[in-house]
Structure formats: structure tokens, C-alpha cells
Design a protein around this motif. Structure first.
Motif, PDB file in Angstrom:
ATOM      1  N   PRO A   1      63.482  67.515   9.428  1.00 22.63           N
ATOM      2  CA  PRO A   1      64.412  66.412   9.222  1.00 22.63           C
ATOM      3  C   PRO A   1      64.819  66.316   7.755  1.00 22.63           C
ATOM      4  CG  PRO A   1      62.214  65.582   9.660  1.00 22.63           C
ATOM      5  CD  PRO A   1      62.168  67.069   9.846  1.00 22.63           C
ATOM      6  N   ALA A   2      66.074  66.023   7.545  1.00 23.19           N
ATOM      7  CA  ALA A   2      66.591  65.912   6.172  1.00 23.19           C
ATOM      8  C   ALA A   2      66.271  64.517   5.648  1.00 23.19           C
ATOM      9  CB  ALA A   2      68.089  66.159   6.167  1.00 23.19           C
ATOM     10  N   ARG A   3      65.238  64.426   4.825  1.00 22.68           N
ATOM     11  CA  ARG A   3      64.839  63.133   4.262  1.00 22.68           C
ATOM     12  C   ARG A   3      64.895  63.234   2.757  1.00 22.68           C
ATOM     13  NH1 ARG A   3      59.597  62.850   7.841  1.00 22.68           N
ATOM     14  NH2 ARG A   3      60.472  62.077   9.759  1.00 22.68           N
TER      15      ARG A   3
ATOM     16  N   ALA B   1      62.328  55.660   0.042  1.00 20.64           N
ATOM     17  CA  ALA B   1      61.920  54.537  -0.809  1.00 20.64           C
ATOM     18  C   ALA B   1      62.737  53.289  -0.483  1.00 20.64           C
ATOM     19  CB  ALA B   1      62.077  54.908  -2.281  1.00 20.64           C
ATOM     20  N   ILE B   2      64.028  53.458  -0.282  1.00 22.49           N
ATOM     21  CA  ILE B   2      64.885  52.315   0.061  1.00 22.49           C
ATOM     22  C   ILE B   2      64.457  51.718   1.403  1.00 22.49           C
ATOM     23  CG2 ILE B   2      67.245  51.679   0.719  1.00 22.49           C
ATOM     24  CD1 ILE B   2      68.211  53.665  -1.430  1.00 22.49           C
ATOM     25  N   ALA B   3      64.130  52.571   2.373  1.00 19.54           N
ATOM     26  CA  ALA B   3      63.700  52.074   3.682  1.00 19.54           C
ATOM     27  C   ALA B   3      62.384  51.314   3.580  1.00 19.54           C
ATOM     28  CB  ALA B   3      63.560  53.246   4.652  1.00 19.54           C
ATOM     29  N   ILE B   4      61.468  51.798   2.761  1.00 24.31           N
ATOM     30  CA  ILE B   4      60.188  51.104   2.583  1.00 24.31           C
ATOM     31  C   ILE B   4      60.400  49.747   1.924  1.00 24.31           C
ATOM     32  CG2 ILE B   4      58.003  51.179   1.315  1.00 24.31           C
ATOM     33  CD1 ILE B   4      57.996  54.219   1.845  1.00 24.31           C
ATOM     34  N   VAL B   5      61.228  49.706   0.884  1.00 24.60           N
ATOM     35  CA  VAL B   5      61.510  48.442   0.198  1.00 24.60           C
ATOM     36  C   VAL B   5      62.181  47.462   1.160  1.00 24.60           C
ATOM     37  CG1 VAL B   5      62.904  47.387  -1.625  1.00 24.60           C
ATOM     38  CG2 VAL B   5      61.564  49.443  -2.104  1.00 24.60           C
ATOM     39  N   ALA B   6      63.128  47.957   1.961  1.00 21.93           N
ATOM     40  CA  ALA B   6      63.810  47.084   2.927  1.00 21.93           C
ATOM     41  C   ALA B   6      62.822  46.524   3.945  1.00 21.93           C
ATOM     42  CB  ALA B   6      64.926  47.847   3.632  1.00 21.93           C
TER      43      ALA B   6
END
Length: 89
Positions: free
Chosen positions: A51-53, A59-64
Motif C-alpha cells: 500500500p502506498a502510505r 501522521a495526519i490520520a493519527i492526529v485527526a
């Protein structure tokens, strides 16, 4: 050619369903396979594809996620505080 044989049921009659054997497909060289993911973007990724991560997106997803949990905690705290104020009045 092997796929056409699979359209026959046990009695040799055509059943109208094309069900190629996985081993037969694995024998084909990659140059003979057609990648349909460009035409059909909803197809799931192939098992071999990583998967292209990007680290920034992770980091943005974790903060959100943390912000969403904090908002839920504050909302629950406000509801409980409001109940206590109404019970004492």
C-alpha cells in the motif's frame, strides 16, 4: 484454452460460467496479463502490491484520530457536568 474447458460441468455440458483454475492463471507470464486497475479504480490492490502510505498522511490520520477522541471526551464531560448542575438545582 484451459478456461474454456472449465465452462463445462461434470457431464461435459456448458454451464455458462467461466471459472479458470488458479493454477492455470499462475502459469501465464506477467506480460500476458492485463492490469485492469487503471480502468477500474475500485478494484482492491493485488496481494503483492504494498500500500502506498506516506508518513505525512499517516501522521495526519493519527492526529485527526486523537483530536476526534478528545472532542468526544470533552462532549461527554460537558454532558455529565450539565446533568450534575440540573440535579442540584
Amino acid at each position: 484454452l484451459a478456461g474454456k474447458q472449465n465452462m463445462h460441468d461434470m457431464t461435459g455440458q456448458m454451464d455458462g460460467h467461466f471459472a479458470p483454475i488458479k493454477a492455470e492463471l499462475e502459469k501465464l507470464p506477467p506480460s500476458d496479463l492485463t492490469d485492469l486497475r487503471d480502468s477500474f479504480p475500485d478494484l482492491p490492490p493485488l496481494p503483492d502490491d504494498a500500500p502506498a502510505r506516506s508518513p505525512v498522511k499517516v501522521a495526519i490520520a493519527i492526529v485527526a484520530g486523537v483530536v476526534a477522541l478528545a472532542v468526544c471526551a470533552v462532549a461527554a464531560w460537558l454532558v455529565l457536568r450539565r446533568k450534575k448542575v440540573h440535579e442540584t438545582s
